[in-house]
Design a protein around this motif. Structure first.
Motif, short mmCIF file in Angstrom:
data_model
loop_
_atom_site.label_atom_id
_atom_site.label_comp_id
_atom_site.label_asym_id
_atom_site.label_seq_id
_atom_site.Cartn_x
_atom_site.Cartn_y
_atom_site.Cartn_z
N PRO A 49 36.85 87.80 39.94
CA PRO A 49 37.36 86.44 39.72
C PRO A 49 36.74 85.38 40.63
O PRO A 49 36.62 84.22 40.24
CB PRO A 49 38.85 86.55 39.97
CG PRO A 49 39.16 87.99 39.80
CD PRO A 49 37.92 88.73 40.23
N THR A 50 36.34 85.78 41.83
CA THR A 50 35.76 84.81 42.78
C THR A 50 34.23 84.84 42.77
O THR A 50 33.60 83.93 43.32
CB THR A 50 36.24 85.09 44.21
OG1 THR A 50 35.76 86.38 44.62
CG2 THR A 50 37.77 85.03 44.32
N TYR B 52 39.24 93.34 39.39
CA TYR B 52 39.60 92.31 38.43
C TYR B 52 41.07 91.92 38.64
O TYR B 52 41.92 92.80 38.83
CB TYR B 52 39.45 92.82 36.99
CG TYR B 52 38.05 93.20 36.61
CD1 TYR B 52 37.23 92.29 35.95
CD2 TYR B 52 37.55 94.47 36.88
CE1 TYR B 52 35.94 92.64 35.57
CE2 TYR B 52 36.25 94.82 36.52
CZ TYR B 52 35.46 93.90 35.86
OH TYR B 52 34.18 94.25 35.50
N ASP C 199 44.06 88.23 38.06
CA ASP C 199 44.31 86.85 37.63
C ASP C 199 44.49 85.98 38.88
O ASP C 199 45.56 85.95 39.48
CB ASP C 199 45.54 86.80 36.74
CG ASP C 199 45.91 85.42 36.27
OD1 ASP C 199 45.14 84.46 36.52
OD2 ASP C 199 46.97 85.28 35.64
N GLN C 200 43.42 85.33 39.28
CA GLN C 200 43.44 84.51 40.49
C GLN C 200 44.46 83.36 40.39
O GLN C 200 45.11 83.02 41.37
CB GLN C 200 42.04 83.95 40.74
CG GLN C 200 41.87 83.26 42.07
CD GLN C 200 40.43 82.86 42.31
OE1 GLN C 200 39.57 82.96 41.44
NE2 GLN C 200 40.15 82.42 43.51
#
Length: 152
Positions: free
Chosen positions: A52-53, A138, A140-141
């Motif tokens: 995500p980042t 993985y 959900d930021q």
């Protein structure tokens, strides 16, 4: 008389899949207990990919720095409710990651708030090997940020 083949697991030997599962369990347990030298020992070559980042931590020094930074921000960071699945050269881990933000992270001041997020990590292995070559994570930021910053 034909020779009887006894499965390795019945003889006390672990299959490659069993070895990999044990390595991933030790990896996740040692992270929870902040035994990062033991965590690093589960790798053939330490590498984290945080999808995500877009962050990649490659090599012992960079991964150790990742542990330091994240645990300064979330000293109680831990994984719970771990479910492991096996693939050909990968162990897939589904788990809850949780922690309380007590330090700065990426320029964000500590909020004192906690988060819990369901995550998925792929623990990659070279063919025929039992030490990790990459952990690809993985999550959900936005869900984590909402919990840390609140609704306001």
């Amino acid at each position: 008389m034909p020779r009887l083949e006894v499965p390795a697991r019945l003889c006390g030997e672990m299959s490659l899949q069993d070895e990999r599962l044990a390595v991933v369990r030790e990896h996740m347990s040692s992270e929870n207990e902040h035994r990062f030298d033991d965590t690093l020992a589960t790798f053939d070559h330490p590498r984290y990919e945080i999808v995500p980042t877009g962050d990649v931590y490659d090599g012992t020094e960079r991964v150790a720095e990742y542990y330091r930074i994240t645990r300064e921000a979330f000293p109680d960071q831990r994984n719970e409710n771990v479910v492991l699945h096996c693939a050909e050269d990968c162990v897939i881990a589904e788990f809850d990651l949780l922690g309380t933000m007590q330090g700065e992270l990426r320029g964000l001041a500590p909020t004192g708030r906690s988060f819990r997020c369901r995550m998925c990590a792929l623990f990659m292995f070279a063919p025929g090997e039992s030490r990790i070559v990459c952990e690809r994570v993985y999550f959900d930021q936005a869900s984590i940020m909402q919990q840390l910053l609140g609704d306001g």
